[in-house]
Enzyme design. Structure first.
Site, PDB file in Angstrom:
ATOM      1  N   ASP A 155      10.923 -26.000  76.245  1.00  0.00           N
ATOM      2  CA  ASP A 155      11.772 -27.194  76.285  1.00  0.00           C
ATOM      3  C   ASP A 155      12.378 -27.388  77.675  1.00  0.00           C
ATOM      4  O   ASP A 155      12.519 -28.518  78.149  1.00  0.00           O
ATOM      5  CB  ASP A 155      12.878 -27.087  75.237  1.00  0.00           C
ATOM      6  N   HIS A 184      14.568 -25.358  68.674  1.00  0.00           N
ATOM      7  CA  HIS A 184      13.236 -25.549  69.261  1.00  0.00           C
ATOM      8  C   HIS A 184      12.361 -26.400  68.356  1.00  0.00           C
ATOM      9  O   HIS A 184      11.225 -26.065  68.054  1.00  0.00           O
ATOM     10  CB  HIS A 184      12.583 -24.188  69.518  1.00  0.00           C
TER      11      HIS A 184
END
Length: 337
Positions: A155, A184
């Site tokens: 990310d 996530h």
């Protein structure tokens, strides 16, 4: 001698991840485990003229636990990319029923054979699989929250890359190190563009462009799934992200310099700053935040960042917290029930 074990080494993430680990000079023994094809992967990697020794471990049957035990014994760091990949239309939650049992069984192997190892979880859905590993290690009496890491580094990699692509004449991805907090998957991913040197670039974007950028970071995985036309999900970028966190941990073990990375961790009171962080995220037990790494794992949670976020990021955070609560409960419940 540093030994690193990859559980799921023959998969789409496992192979490029193992390649990157093979050429890391800090690693002297690279142990590769999978239930299929791993001897071929190991033979291929063993031809590379780096100093690490490569071993492969393939169980002879579903009941054979010897291969996993041998792969793990003496390991300092274990990375788990094992599990099935996402397919078009699948969310990370869709993967849960398949990957949960795989991760549980591997965590049991770690508890029995490498209880002191640093453990990095890549297997999705990370928001649920990290609690699964924590609960499994707890049941075996070997749990150390300072050594359990959910890999959310992809990310950050995407956040750095995507904003730099909006300013190709003045920036590159390496100009940035965006903090990405929360979890996530989808809306649990909260990139903090309002903090650090990304702020001026982010503020120059229109409100519509800002929303598009946030959405792209949150759902960047869908781009890859669609581009691969059903043939897989993010493997190369995920392997790079997993390696990046593993490399930072290896540096923290061997040097005195301060190493800080974001990771999805257990906000256990034994970790400095974790209790303060927990109060700021509605008492969630797991959350991704920047942490200071050291020889013994996570030394400190940099929770102060939560006090510096913008009003828009606070709204994103509220959504993330609501979803994470359900994700975490799912993982914990899988083991307890």
């Amino acid at each position: 001698m540093v030994k690193v074990t990859v559980l799921g080494a023959a998969g789409g993430i496992g192979q490029p991840l193992s390649l990157l680990l093979k050429i890391n000079p800090a690693i002297k023994q690279l142990s590769l485990f999978d239930v299929v094809n791993v001897p071929g992967v190991g033979a291929d990697l063993s031809h590379i003229c780096s100093d690490s020794q490569t071993t492969t471990h393939l169980p002879s049957s579903r009941e054979d636990k010897t291969a996993l035990a041998e792969a793990l014994k003496g390991s300092n760091l274990v990375v788990i990319p094992a599990g099935v990949p996402r397919k078009p239309g699948m969310t990370r939650d869709d993967l849960f029923n398949i990957n949960a049992s795989i991760v549980r069984d591997l965590a049991q192997g770690i508890a029995e054979n490498a209880p002191d190892a640093f453990v990095l979880i890549i297997s999705n859905p990370v928001n649920s699989t990290v609690p699964i590993v924590a609960e499994t290690l707890k049941k075996n009496g070997v749990y150390n929250p300072k050594k359990l890491f959910g890999v959310t580094t992809l990310d950050i990699v995407r956040a750095n890359t995507f904003i730099s692509q909006l300013y190709p004449d003045s920036t590159t991805p390496s100009n940035f190190n965006i903090n990405v907090i929360g979890g996530h998957s989808g809306e649990t991913i909260v990139p903090l563009y309002s903090i650090g040197n990304s702020k001026k670039y982010y503020n120059d974007l229109s409100e519509e462009k800002q929303k598009e950028l946030i959405h792209r970071v949150q759902f960047g995985g869908d781009e890859v799934v669609q581009a691969k036309n059903g043939a897989g999900s993010a493997t190369l970028s995920m392997a790079y992200a997993g390696y990046k966190l593993a490399d930072s941990i290896l540096k923290a073990i061997s040097t005195s310099e301060e190493v800080v990375e974001c990771t999805f961790l257990n906000l256990d009171s034994s970790i400095k700053g974790a209790s303060e962080a927990k109060k700021l995220v509605n008492n969630l037990d797991f959350f991704s935040l920047p942490v200071k790494l050291g020889k013994n794992g996570i030394e400190e949670v940099k929770y102060e960042i939560l006090n510096d976020i913008s009003d828009d990021e606070k709204k994103l955070l509220a959504v993330a917290i609501d979803q994470l609560e359900k994700n975490i409960e799912k993982g914990v419940g899988f083991i307890k029930n």
